[in-house]
Scaffold this motif. Structure first.
Motif, PDB file in Angstrom:
ATOM      1  N   GLN A 181      30.315  49.894  47.153  1.00  0.00           N
ATOM      2  CA  GLN A 181      30.521  48.503  46.757  1.00  0.00           C
ATOM      3  C   GLN A 181      31.934  48.059  47.085  1.00  0.00           C
ATOM      4  O   GLN A 181      32.864  48.853  47.048  1.00  0.00           O
ATOM      5  N   ARG A 182      32.076  46.763  47.401  1.00  0.00           N
ATOM      6  CA  ARG A 182      33.397  46.199  47.672  1.00  0.00           C
ATOM      7  C   ARG A 182      33.562  44.940  46.828  1.00  0.00           C
ATOM      8  O   ARG A 182      32.608  44.196  46.637  1.00  0.00           O
ATOM      9  N   PHE A 183      34.774  44.739  46.346  1.00  0.00           N
ATOM     10  CA  PHE A 183      35.004  43.646  45.399  1.00  0.00           C
ATOM     11  C   PHE A 183      36.112  42.717  45.879  1.00  0.00           C
ATOM     12  O   PHE A 183      37.119  43.157  46.432  1.00  0.00           O
ATOM     13  N   ASP A 184      35.897  41.410  45.608  1.00  0.00           N
ATOM     14  CA  ASP A 184      36.895  40.401  45.973  1.00  0.00           C
ATOM     15  C   ASP A 184      38.075  40.410  45.009  1.00  0.00           C
ATOM     16  O   ASP A 184      39.164  39.949  45.348  1.00  0.00           O
ATOM     17  N   LEU A 185      37.809  40.893  43.796  1.00  0.00           N
ATOM     18  CA  LEU A 185      38.858  40.931  42.767  1.00  0.00           C
ATOM     19  C   LEU A 185      38.627  42.170  41.915  1.00  0.00           C
ATOM     20  O   LEU A 185      37.504  42.412  41.476  1.00  0.00           O
ATOM     21  N   ILE A 186      39.676  42.951  41.721  1.00  0.00           N
ATOM     22  CA  ILE A 186      39.589  44.108  40.828  1.00  0.00           C
ATOM     23  C   ILE A 186      40.605  43.902  39.703  1.00  0.00           C
ATOM     24  O   ILE A 186      41.796  43.693  39.962  1.00  0.00           O
ATOM     25  N   ILE A 187      40.096  43.928  38.457  1.00  0.00           N
ATOM     26  CA  ILE A 187      40.946  43.701  37.285  1.00  0.00           C
ATOM     27  C   ILE A 187      41.073  45.009  36.513  1.00  0.00           C
ATOM     28  O   ILE A 187      40.067  45.636  36.177  1.00  0.00           O
ATOM     29  N   ASN A 188      42.292  45.412  36.238  1.00  0.00           N
ATOM     30  CA  ASN A 188      42.501  46.607  35.426  1.00  0.00           C
ATOM     31  C   ASN A 188      42.619  46.239  33.954  1.00  0.00           C
ATOM     32  O   ASN A 188      43.557  45.551  33.557  1.00  0.00           O
ATOM     33  N   ALA A 189      41.659  46.699  33.153  1.00  0.00           N
ATOM     34  CA  ALA A 189      41.713  46.485  31.700  1.00  0.00           C
ATOM     35  C   ALA A 189      41.776  47.825  30.980  1.00  0.00           C
ATOM     36  O   ALA A 189      41.436  47.907  29.799  1.00  0.00           O
ATOM     37  N   THR A 190      42.194  48.881  31.681  1.00  0.00           N
ATOM     38  CA  THR A 190      42.358  50.174  31.007  1.00  0.00           C
ATOM     39  C   THR A 190      43.772  50.273  30.454  1.00  0.00           C
ATOM     40  O   THR A 190      44.668  49.521  30.845  1.00  0.00           O
ATOM     41  N   SER A 191      43.959  51.231  29.574  1.00  0.00           N
ATOM     42  CA  SER A 191      45.293  51.459  29.017  1.00  0.00           C
ATOM     43  C   SER A 191      46.034  52.528  29.815  1.00  0.00           C
ATOM     44  O   SER A 191      47.064  53.024  29.371  1.00  0.00           O
ATOM     45  N   SER A 192      45.526  52.878  30.987  1.00  0.00           N
ATOM     46  CA  SER A 192      46.118  53.989  31.744  1.00  0.00           C
ATOM     47  C   SER A 192      47.584  53.726  32.109  1.00  0.00           C
ATOM     48  O   SER A 192      48.388  54.657  32.175  1.00  0.00           O
ATOM     49  N   GLY A 193      47.930  52.458  32.324  1.00  0.00           N
ATOM     50  CA  GLY A 193      49.313  52.128  32.689  1.00  0.00           C
ATOM     51  C   GLY A 193      50.317  52.534  31.617  1.00  0.00           C
ATOM     52  O   GLY A 193      51.466  52.854  31.912  1.00  0.00           O
ATOM     53  N   LEU A 194      49.844  52.538  30.354  1.00  0.00           N
ATOM     54  CA  LEU A 194      50.728  52.941  29.265  1.00  0.00           C
ATOM     55  C   LEU A 194      51.125  54.412  29.399  1.00  0.00           C
ATOM     56  O   LEU A 194      52.131  54.842  28.864  1.00  0.00           O
ATOM     57  N   HIS A 195      50.294  55.159  30.130  1.00  0.00           N
ATOM     58  CA  HIS A 195      50.603  56.573  30.369  1.00  0.00           C
ATOM     59  C   HIS A 195      51.134  56.774  31.784  1.00  0.00           C
ATOM     60  O   HIS A 195      51.089  57.885  32.315  1.00  0.00           O
ATOM     61  N   GLY A 196      51.545  55.692  32.423  1.00  0.00           N
ATOM     62  CA  GLY A 196      52.129  55.787  33.757  1.00  0.00           C
ATOM     63  C   GLY A 196      51.133  56.091  34.858  1.00  0.00           C
ATOM     64  O   GLY A 196      51.512  56.492  35.962  1.00  0.00           O
ATOM     65  N   ALA A 197      49.838  55.882  34.593  1.00  0.00           N
ATOM     66  CA  ALA A 197      48.824  56.224  35.590  1.00  0.00           C
ATOM     67  C   ALA A 197      48.017  54.987  35.982  1.00  0.00           C
ATOM     68  O   ALA A 197      48.054  53.960  35.317  1.00  0.00           O
ATOM     69  N   SER A 198      47.284  55.118  37.081  1.00  0.00           N
ATOM     70  CA  SER A 198      46.356  54.085  37.514  1.00  0.00           C
ATOM     71  C   SER A 198      44.964  54.697  37.444  1.00  0.00           C
ATOM     72  O   SER A 198      44.804  55.876  37.743  1.00  0.00           O
ATOM     73  N   PRO A 199      43.938  53.932  37.044  1.00  0.00           N
ATOM     74  CA  PRO A 199      42.590  54.514  37.058  1.00  0.00           C
ATOM     75  C   PRO A 199      42.247  54.946  38.484  1.00  0.00           C
ATOM     76  O   PRO A 199      42.629  54.268  39.430  1.00  0.00           O
ATOM     77  N   SER A 200      41.555  56.090  38.620  1.00  0.00           N
ATOM     78  CA  SER A 200      41.312  56.548  39.985  1.00  0.00           C
ATOM     79  C   SER A 200      40.083  55.869  40.578  1.00  0.00           C
ATOM     80  O   SER A 200      38.952  56.187  40.225  1.00  0.00           O
ATOM     81  N   LEU A 201      40.348  54.925  41.462  1.00  0.00           N
ATOM     82  CA  LEU A 201      39.303  54.157  42.129  1.00  0.00           C
ATOM     83  C   LEU A 201      39.259  54.574  43.592  1.00  0.00           C
ATOM     84  O   LEU A 201      40.315  54.815  44.195  1.00  0.00           O
ATOM     85  N   PRO A 202      38.046  54.619  44.188  1.00  0.00           N
ATOM     86  CA  PRO A 202      37.993  54.869  45.634  1.00  0.00           C
ATOM     87  C   PRO A 202      38.644  53.707  46.397  1.00  0.00           C
ATOM     88  O   PRO A 202      38.484  52.558  46.010  1.00  0.00           O
ATOM     89  N   SER A 203      39.414  54.014  47.443  1.00  0.00           N
ATOM     90  CA  SER A 203      40.166  52.957  48.150  1.00  0.00           C
ATOM     91  C   SER A 203      39.258  51.916  48.759  1.00  0.00           C
ATOM     92  O   SER A 203      39.646  50.763  48.879  1.00  0.00           O
TER      93      SER A 203
END
Ligand code: ATR
Length: 273
Positions: A181-203
């Motif tokens: 799947q490919r998306f026109d907009l990807i929104i991050n609503a996880t709290s992973s940034g608080l731990h200095g990380a990004s959710p692991s999404l396929p490029s």
């Protein structure tokens, strides 16, 4: 002078008092907006004390949004669906009303400030916690062609999508199930940034010229914003605009006036607020 405040724990770093002071100055409203360090064991008591002292409205932030939802009987539809309250209004009779302006704040920032056109787009919402739930209904109301909720724990994404099925074209999956799947907009609503990380999404899941939006913000680019930059996203945005827009929607509910958010976003971005 009408009294308002933001309640959370921690609260010292909240930008809300500066944002609302700027709105009040701009619109010449006689109001005072403070901050309250909420007691994790007695949120209801803190609210009662604020109302007893003549308070007119509260913004509610982490970790009390769900507790405010439980506490209030009188809720807007969007707060009820979000199962979270970020704005509390005290009527003249002392009755408490709960609303949630997070979702509309996100939409306004993307659509009005940044010019993203939602109708017909495919949107990926990453995360299935409180932050994701808070923006789901307003997102579905924009006319998106498809909204996919992807979460590290797939079951939570499925459950959330099932609960929202009647509202629009929504589906849920695990982060590792975004095969082709490919998306026109990807929104991050996880709290992973608080731990200095990004959710692991396929490029591959960011469409060519796709946009990336992190609901969180920081003085330096968030890990998720860096992910978007590295993949050549057309626009990479953090949640500063959303923060100001949700505040403006609360201000509108309380005062009946919509402040101009553009100068406030600019001042915050430049470190002047
Ligand atoms: P919030 O109210 O901020 O949404 P929450 O309800 O605890 O907080 O939800 C946190 C969300 O961030 C969840 O979707 C969580 O995924 P899980 O349900 O699998 O726990 C997600 N999350 C947190 N850290 C993450 C990480 N490092 N990678 C991916 N997702 C993460």
């Amino acid at each position: 002078t009408d009294r308002y405040a933001v309640i959370g724990n921690p609260i010292a770093h909240s930008k809300s008092p500066a944002i609302h002071a700027a709105f009040a100055h701009q619109t010449e409203q006689d109001m005072d907006y403070g901050r309250i360090l909420g007691d994790p064991d007695d949120f209801a008591g803190d609210v009662r004390a604020f109302v007893a002292a003549g308070g007119r409205g509260l913004n509610v932030t982490v970790p009390f949004k769900e507790r405010a939802w439980e506490l209030l009987d009188d809720l807007s539809d969007r707060a009820r669906a979000a199962r979270a309250v970020n704005t509390l209004m005290v009527s003249d009779g002392g009755i408490l009303h709960g609303d949630n302006t997070d979702g509309i704040g996100l939409i306004r920032d993307l659509a009005e400030n940044q010019g993203f056109s939602f109708p017909g787009r495919s949107v990926l919402l990453v995360g299935a916690g409180g932050a994701a739930r808070g923006v789901l209904v307003p997102l579905l109301e924009t006319g998106v062609a498809a909204l996919t909720i992807a979460n590290r724990t797939a079951d939570k994404a499925h459950a959330l999508a099932d609960a929202m099925r009647a509202m629009g074209p929504v589906s849920g999956c695990g982060l590792n199930q975004l095969w082709d799947q490919r998306f026109d907009l990807i929104i991050n609503a996880t709290s992973s940034g608080l731990h200095g990380a990004s959710p692991s999404l396929p490029s591959h899941c960011l469409a060519e010229r796709g946009w990336v939006y992190d609901m969180y913000y920081a003085d330096t680019p968030t890990p998720f914003c860096r992910w978007g930059q590295e993949r050549g996203a057309r626009r990479v945005l953090d949640g500063l605009g959303m923060l100001v827009e949700q505040a403006a929607e609360s201000f509108l509910l309380w005062r009946g006036l919509r402040p101009d958010t553009v100068p406030v976003i600019k001042a915050l971005r430049e470190g002047q607020l």
